[in-house]
Design a protein around this motif. Sequence first.
Motif, PDB file in Angstrom:
ATOM      1  N   GLU A  54      33.593  47.646  41.284  1.00 35.30           N
ATOM      2  CA  GLU A  54      34.399  46.432  41.446  1.00 35.30           C
ATOM      3  C   GLU A  54      34.812  46.313  42.913  1.00 35.30           C
ATOM      4  OE1 GLU A  54      36.477  46.721  36.994  1.00 35.30           O
ATOM      5  OE2 GLU A  54      37.678  46.986  38.810  1.00 35.30           O
ATOM      6  N   THR A  72      38.751  41.045  36.892  1.00 32.24           N
ATOM      7  CA  THR A  72      39.623  41.952  36.162  1.00 32.24           C
ATOM      8  C   THR A  72      41.009  41.323  36.097  1.00 32.24           C
ATOM      9  OG1 THR A  72      40.340  43.122  38.156  1.00 32.24           O
ATOM     10  CG2 THR A  72      38.324  43.913  37.063  1.00 32.24           C
ATOM     11  N   TRP A  76      40.131  41.820  40.687  1.00 32.51           N
ATOM     12  CA  TRP A  76      38.939  42.412  41.296  1.00 32.51           C
ATOM     13  C   TRP A  76      37.693  41.824  40.626  1.00 32.51           C
ATOM     14  CZ3 TRP A  76      38.717  47.090  44.566  1.00 32.51           C
ATOM     15  CH2 TRP A  76      39.970  47.438  45.072  1.00 32.51           C
ATOM     16  N   ARG A  78      34.096  42.131  38.996  1.00 27.44           N
ATOM     17  CA  ARG A  78      33.273  43.111  38.291  1.00 27.44           C
ATOM     18  C   ARG A  78      31.796  42.850  38.601  1.00 27.44           C
ATOM     19  NH1 ARG A  78      34.236  43.127  32.138  1.00 27.44           N
ATOM     20  NH2 ARG A  78      32.836  44.908  32.387  1.00 27.44           N
TER      21      ARG A  78
END
Length: 211
Positions: A54, A72, A76, A78
């Motif tokens: 990530e 996320t 962040w 993925r």
Amino acid sequence: GLAVTFVRPEERWHAVTVESADPAGSIEVVSTGRPLDGIKVRTQPSHEQIGEIEFTSHSLLDGYLGAEVPWTEDGWFRTRDSGFVRDGELFVLGRHDDTIVLDGRNVYPEDIEDAVDTLDIRPNSVAAVPWGDRGVAIVAEVRRSGHDLGLAANSILESVTHRTGVVVSALYFVNRGSLARTSSGKLQRKKVASLLRSGKLDLLGKFGKDA
């Protein structure tokens, strides 16, 4: 961003050893470098251990046209790639979603596919996918139909077991262009597995105890 990590001109490429499906128990993985300025990289669920890669950056896109961005909860991105961070450098192992679990260990389909070494199969036209409860199947495009696939099957099954330690449950041969790919030519292993399970692949031959 289009770039996440980079090996600076004044730096050298680094390689580290990690456990793999290889009978020797390990392989060398080359670093993709350190994150660019303003970019942070981590792996989940635990940083500096093998997991999903990530990253976060102020230059990240806001969204995809007609699709959701895989964020996320803490913002962040993925990547769905598997790898790890060591000494600040990123090492990529393969697609996180494609990892096959065999007898409690993670096996990367790329390792199995790279072990298929025969002139009867088209280059870069092999897909390794989970099969049954605890097995793995290989789907391979042949260069041409009409020749003895039994000899090719024996060669492939022996080569994969010798080079990776994985016993293939089933091996299927298909025509050129049968493997599902993205618009950029990457294998869509999950789609290949789905088509195989549903009987929608035109098979030229099948081998193995679970074929």
